[in-house]
Design an enzyme around this catalytic site. Structure first.
Site, PDB file in Angstrom:
ATOM      1  N   TYR A   1       0.848  -1.200   0.000  1.00  0.00           N
ATOM      2  CA  TYR A   1       0.000   0.000   0.000  1.00  0.00           C
ATOM      3  C   TYR A   1       0.880   1.246   0.000  1.00  0.00           C
ATOM      4  O   TYR A   1       1.836   1.325   0.765  1.00  0.00           O
ATOM      5  CB  TYR A   1      -0.889   0.026   1.250  1.00  0.00           C
TER       6      TYR A   1
ATOM      7  N   GLU B   1      -0.432   4.845  -0.413  1.00  0.00           N
ATOM      8  CA  GLU B   1      -1.201   6.088  -0.578  1.00  0.00           C
ATOM      9  C   GLU B   1      -0.303   7.300  -0.346  1.00  0.00           C
ATOM     10  O   GLU B   1       0.470   7.347   0.619  1.00  0.00           O
ATOM     11  CB  GLU B   1      -2.391   6.102   0.379  1.00  0.00           C
TER      12      GLU B   1
ATOM     13  N   LYS C   1      -2.123   1.553 -24.995  1.00  0.00           N
ATOM     14  CA  LYS C   1      -2.516   1.519 -26.412  1.00  0.00           C
ATOM     15  C   LYS C   1      -1.243   1.599 -27.268  1.00  0.00           C
ATOM     16  O   LYS C   1      -0.429   0.694 -27.192  1.00  0.00           O
ATOM     17  CB  LYS C   1      -3.528   2.636 -26.693  1.00  0.00           C
TER      18      LYS C   1
ATOM     19  N   ARG D   1      -2.052  -1.845 -18.540  1.00  0.00           N
ATOM     20  CA  ARG D   1      -3.307  -1.092 -18.451  1.00  0.00           C
ATOM     21  C   ARG D   1      -3.207  -0.105 -17.289  1.00  0.00           C
ATOM     22  O   ARG D   1      -3.173  -0.514 -16.129  1.00  0.00           O
ATOM     23  CB  ARG D   1      -4.490  -2.033 -18.247  1.00  0.00           C
TER      24      ARG D   1
HETATM   25  N1  DSN Z   1     -12.046   1.827 -24.861  1.00  0.00           N
HETATM   26  C1  DSN Z   1     -11.078   2.677 -25.495  1.00  0.00           C
HETATM   27  C2  DSN Z   1     -10.995   2.426 -26.964  1.00  0.00           C
HETATM   28  O1  DSN Z   1     -11.166   1.303 -27.374  1.00  0.00           O
HETATM   29  O2  DSN Z   1     -10.739   3.348 -27.719  1.00  0.00           O
HETATM   30  C3  DSN Z   1     -11.305   4.103 -25.195  1.00  0.00           C
HETATM   31  O3  DSN Z   1     -11.433   4.286 -23.855  1.00  0.00           O
END
Ligand code: DSN
Length: 422
Positions: free
Chosen positions: A56, A58, A231, A237
């Site tokens: 933890y 915080e 992404k 994530r």
């Molecule tokens: N869920 C994401 C996407 O697929 O673009 C955006 O938050």
């Protein structure tokens, strides 16, 4: 591919272990075209699954509410320094659990319930958290929304300016989830300045392209940069908020204690590794290859008679409008899935169909580029998409199965990062 890579999990919970192993096989064998997905490296995977999980923390490095932070502080400080260096920003907060909580923290930092906020409408390519009605951001705040022009599929910056000057939003969001074109951050900055708005660039989709120099950076133009880390950036994530020094306190306070409790330290470690990887010359090459592949794929799809929103792409993402085809987006997406090509169905601007059964599909090249596919492979990819959409229209399952076999063959020749046995 087998669950034996995780002997303890296999011994304790063979059922769950089998689900993970099956997912590994699926990710290895399919052509993953969802533009918001990617493959993390083995190093990011390892960093994300460590004993940092047990702690933890915080607070922030050097000012925590729990003891025993000697190592955690170093991990988080390293991630922060790397984020600042990579994106050229004064301040970085690496604790948001994901993109939506990160954006909620922005609201908490700069607005009060009922205030006007402005972002791109979800069906036009924006994001739920940019003030769209079904999101808390659209019910707790007064969301006003801009879109794209119907004939070009492009943002009309004069229309955005007119709306912003009429509405004077507290917060103005730029960026989104289905935008195939370059975002003009300087234009948004001048609009936000005139309207007296805090300008937030949500670059979740294009963060990796920005890091690799394949999309202009919002740094220096906007007040806050919000991004997920999983992404095009190819991390675990999670999310980050980056800002000018003047906003650092407000952002940190909003994330913790405003919205969140203890940070996910194991994710912070994975983010640190991903940021290190993204600072390497090979990542610059990757980011440019993602864009080159998307442009090549778009050109091939146009040749095969597909209608692309805005006529093509400048980035990693292509939005296909299937209105002129015999099948709508959801039918096409499900047929493509059976053919081993994973996409998502998506609304297109001015869609006359419902979001759960829309007219489009959204595809992108981050994952296939991570597997080493290049522009020479894009005619093949476009051909599979075209054949699968035709097969969907005819209900030809044999044709879909034949494509799936071809896809599996190509994928087996291009192992995915983090999937050593693919
Ligand atoms: N869920 C994401 C996407 O697929 O673009 C955006 O938050």
């Amino acid at each position: 591919m087998s669950a034996s890579r995780r002997p303890a999990l296999l011994a304790t919970d063979p059922e769950l272990a089998s689900f993970v192993a099956a997912e590994e096989v699926l990710q290895a064998q399919t052509l993953r075209l969802i533009p918001s997905e990617n493959y993390v490296s083995a190093a990011v995977l390892e960093a994300s699954g460590t004993v940092l999980q047990n702690k933890y923390s915080e607070g922030y490095p050097g000012r925590r509410y729990y003891e025993g932070q000697q190592n955690i502080d170093r991990v988080e400080a390293l991630a922060i320094e790397r984020a600042k260096g990579l994106f050229g920003v004064d301040h970085a907060n690496v604790q948001p659990y994901s993109g939506s909580p990160a954006n909620l923290a922005v609201y908490l930092a700069f607005a009060k319930p009922g205030d006007t906020v402005m972002g791109m409408a979800l069906p036009m390519g924006g994001h739920l958290t940019h003030g769209w009605g079904v999101s808390a951001t659209g019910s707790w705040f007064r969301g006003v929304q801009y879109g794209v022009q119907q004939d070009t599929g492009l943002i009309d910056y004069d229309a955005v300016r007119d709306l912003a000057l009429a509405e004077r939003p507290k917060i103005l969001f730029c960026g989104g989830t289905a935008l195939p074109r370059t975002i003009d951050f300087a234009a948004f900055a001048s609009i936000a300045e005139e309207a007296g708005s805090v300008l937030v660039a949500d670059v979740a989709h294009i963060a990796g392209l920005i890091a690799g120099g394949a999309h202009p950076s919002p740094a220096g133009h906007v007040d806050v940069i919000s991004t997920t880390t999983h992404k095009t950036l190819r991390g675990p994530r999670g999310a980050m908020l980056m800002c000018r020094e003047e906003h650092a306190k407000a952002i940190d306070k909003a994330v913790f204690p405003g919205l969140q409790g203890g940070p996910h330290n194991q994710t912070t470690a994975g983010i640190a590794v991903a940021l290190h990887e993204a600072a390497q010359p090979s990542f610059t090459a990757y980011a440019h290859a993602v864009v080159a592949n998307a442009k090549a794929l778009a050109a091939q799809l146009l040749e095969r008679g597909f209608d692309l929103v805005s006529g093509g792409t400048d980035n990693h993402l292509i939005l296909i409008d299937l209105t002129g085809k015999a099948v709508p987006g959801k039918t096409a997406a499900k047929a493509l899935d059976r053919a081993g090509i994973v996409v998502n169905y998506n609304t297109v601007p001015f869609d006359t169909r419902k979001p759960f059964d829309p007219s489009g599909i959204r595809i992108g090249t981050p994952s296939l580029t991570s597997r080493g596919l290049g522009v020479d492979h894009m005619p093949q990819v476009a051909d599979w998409i075209s054949r699968a959409v035709d097969a969907a229209a005819k209900g030809d399952e044999r044709a879909l199965a034949a494509i799936r076999a071809e896809v599996t063959d190509l994928m087996s020749a291009h192992p995915a990062p983090g999937l050593p046995l693919s």
